[in-house]
Design an enzyme around this catalytic site. Sequence first.
Site, PDB file in Angstrom:
ATOM      1  N   HIS A   1       0.820  -1.129   0.134  1.00 16.12           N
ATOM      2  CA  HIS A   1      -0.086  -0.100  -0.029  1.00 16.12           C
ATOM      3  C   HIS A   1       0.977   1.303  -0.054  1.00 16.12           C
ATOM      4  CE1 HIS A   1       0.855  -0.236   4.447  1.00 16.12           C
ATOM      5  NE2 HIS A   1       0.462   1.237   4.385  1.00 16.12           N
TER       6      HIS A   1
HETATM    7  C1  UD1 Z   1      -2.422   5.411   5.628  1.00 13.67           C
HETATM    8  C2  UD1 Z   1      -1.119   5.778   6.350  1.00 13.67           C
HETATM    9  C3  UD1 Z   1      -0.162   4.928   6.490  1.00 13.67           C
HETATM   10  C4  UD1 Z   1      -0.714   3.581   6.748  1.00 13.67           C
HETATM   11  C5  UD1 Z   1      -1.878   3.080   6.076  1.00 13.67           C
HETATM   12  C6  UD1 Z   1      -2.499   1.807   6.723  1.00 13.67           C
HETATM   13  C7  UD1 Z   1      -0.651   8.197   6.383  1.00 13.67           C
HETATM   14  C8  UD1 Z   1       0.123   9.225   5.741  1.00 13.67           C
HETATM   15  N1  UD1 Z   1      -0.721   7.021   5.746  1.00 13.67           N
HETATM   16  O1  UD1 Z   1      -1.988   5.060   4.191  1.00 13.67           O
HETATM   17  O2  UD1 Z   1       0.924   5.032   7.280  1.00 13.67           O
HETATM   18  O3  UD1 Z   1       0.404   2.555   6.645  1.00 13.67           O
HETATM   19  O4  UD1 Z   1      -2.887   3.953   6.509  1.00 13.67           O
HETATM   20  O5  UD1 Z   1      -3.443   1.464   5.830  1.00 13.67           O
HETATM   21  O6  UD1 Z   1      -1.386   8.554   7.251  1.00 13.67           O
HETATM   22  N2  UD1 Z   1      -9.510   4.596   0.959  1.00 13.67           N
HETATM   23  C9  UD1 Z   1     -10.560   3.694   0.935  1.00 13.67           C
HETATM   24  N3  UD1 Z   1     -11.324   3.613   2.233  1.00 13.67           N
HETATM   25  C10 UD1 Z   1     -10.860   3.675   3.315  1.00 13.67           C
HETATM   26  C11 UD1 Z   1      -9.521   4.301   3.286  1.00 13.67           C
HETATM   27  C12 UD1 Z   1      -8.820   4.624   2.375  1.00 13.67           C
HETATM   28  O7  UD1 Z   1     -11.170   3.623  -0.239  1.00 13.67           O
HETATM   29  O8  UD1 Z   1     -11.415   3.206   4.343  1.00 13.67           O
HETATM   30  C13 UD1 Z   1      -8.761   5.026  -0.151  1.00 13.67           C
HETATM   31  C14 UD1 Z   1      -9.040   6.257  -0.701  1.00 13.67           C
HETATM   32  O9  UD1 Z   1      -9.243   6.602  -2.087  1.00 13.67           O
HETATM   33  C15 UD1 Z   1      -7.730   6.903  -0.175  1.00 13.67           C
HETATM   34  C16 UD1 Z   1      -6.562   5.763  -0.365  1.00 13.67           C
HETATM   35  O10 UD1 Z   1      -7.532   4.642   0.021  1.00 13.67           O
HETATM   36  O11 UD1 Z   1      -7.452   8.255  -1.053  1.00 13.67           O
HETATM   37  C17 UD1 Z   1      -5.543   6.187   0.637  1.00 13.67           C
HETATM   38  O12 UD1 Z   1      -5.996   6.302   1.993  1.00 13.67           O
HETATM   39  P1  UD1 Z   1      -5.454   7.118   3.080  1.00 13.67           P
HETATM   40  O13 UD1 Z   1      -5.782   7.177   4.497  1.00 13.67           O
HETATM   41  O14 UD1 Z   1      -4.981   8.447   2.403  1.00 13.67           O
HETATM   42  O15 UD1 Z   1      -3.676   6.421   2.996  1.00 13.67           O
HETATM   43  P2  UD1 Z   1      -3.216   4.982   3.150  1.00 13.67           P
HETATM   44  O16 UD1 Z   1      -2.708   4.467   2.033  1.00 13.67           O
HETATM   45  O17 UD1 Z   1      -4.443   3.947   3.741  1.00 13.67           O
END
Ligand code: UD1
Length: 354
Positions: free
Chosen positions: A201
């Site tokens: 991820h």
């Molecule tokens: C975040 C953390 C990372 C952690 C990871 C665990 C930061 C900078 N990053 O990264 O350190 O290792 O979580 O998973 O805080 N999305 C969904 N559903 C959700 C959540 C996210 O569809 O419930 C999608 C969204 O399109 C979003 C993307 O996933 O844009 C990334 O989510 P985001 O919370 O920005 O960062 P992670 O990659 O999950």
Amino acid sequence: MHILHVVGARPNFMKAAPVRAALGDGQGVRQTMVHTGQHYDVNMSDVFFEQLGMPAPDVNLGVGSATHARQTAEIMMGFEHVVEEHRPDLVLVYGDVNSTVAAALVCSKLQIPVGHVEAGLRSGDRSMPEEINRLVTDQLSDLLFTPSADGDENLRREGVAEKKIHRVGNVMIDTLVQMLPACGAHKPSGLPPRYALVTLHRPSNVDDLPWLRTLLLALADLHENLPVVFPVHPRTRQRIASLEPGALSLHFMDPQPYLSFLALQRDASVVITDSGGMQEETSYLGVPCLTLRDNTERPITLTLGTNVLVGRDVERMRKEAELVQQAGPRTPQAIPLWDGHAAERIAKIILSAA
Ligand code: UD1
């Protein structure tokens, strides 16, 4: 004493659960759980609260996904109201996600003491957003709870006062120790007896599309000898879809709840990942872990655990996967203070300071 916990993203939940339980309610302690809403899908959030036995959050800021600046700012604006309303005696933040640093910043401006659980970890790689979150959060925190001696040393080097540093061990391992006996019943069915468990991820792996394509093709190669089981993070799902990779024969699945994922890790022949927490969990379980990064903020998993950094090198990944299969299962080596009691040590320190 009113303690407010801030969680937002998946890895926060397994860290907060044992601390919340160890602090208990009663004996003059009141606890409030604030969820920022950084993760919001049922299988990235709610299911963890259920399985970890945590009551639903008292407050959910519902910030959702956005750019780093926007997400951090929205958490800060929402959380400032919560802190002003509750005026807690201590705010506990966890790990290194955007919710962690946002909450620490709000508290430092409102002069509310902050405790950082999982303090002191450093990869030295400032291109990772998590490294910036760790550096800033630790500078702003009053109580720094570290999982290992390298964390203490990093904090001292950055000028953190000795009296703020408390080496307590690893709270994520507390949850693992507690849940391990129950996980077998939750293992997804229909899996082959031997498999490689893969998760990806990090932006460095999944946002670089040519590299992601190379990696997926290498995993498809591996799959011919050792089936690849791949629970796919939402960010990764979006990127894979944009690649239009055709029919890759990997065993893809949705993100898994805590207990089924723990069973998947426990029974894997090898784990291939870019996760931080899984480097720790596999080290405890004695399962070989190949980390698709050039560095780690968890060096103890390389020296005492089962972790090997394979960088962005598919040939190295292939060779190491072969080597660990030939070597067979490893007897886990105990890592000091990764013993299931870290949260109790945190609670003791907090309550004795009250
Ligand atoms: C975040 C953390 C990372 C952690 C990871 C665990 C930061 C900078 N990053 O990264 O350190 O290792 O979580 O998973 O805080 N999305 C969904 N559903 C959700 C959540 C996210 O569809 O419930 C999608 C969204 O399109 C979003 C993307 O996933 O844009 C990334 O989510 P985001 O919370 O920005 O960062 P992670 O990659 O999950």
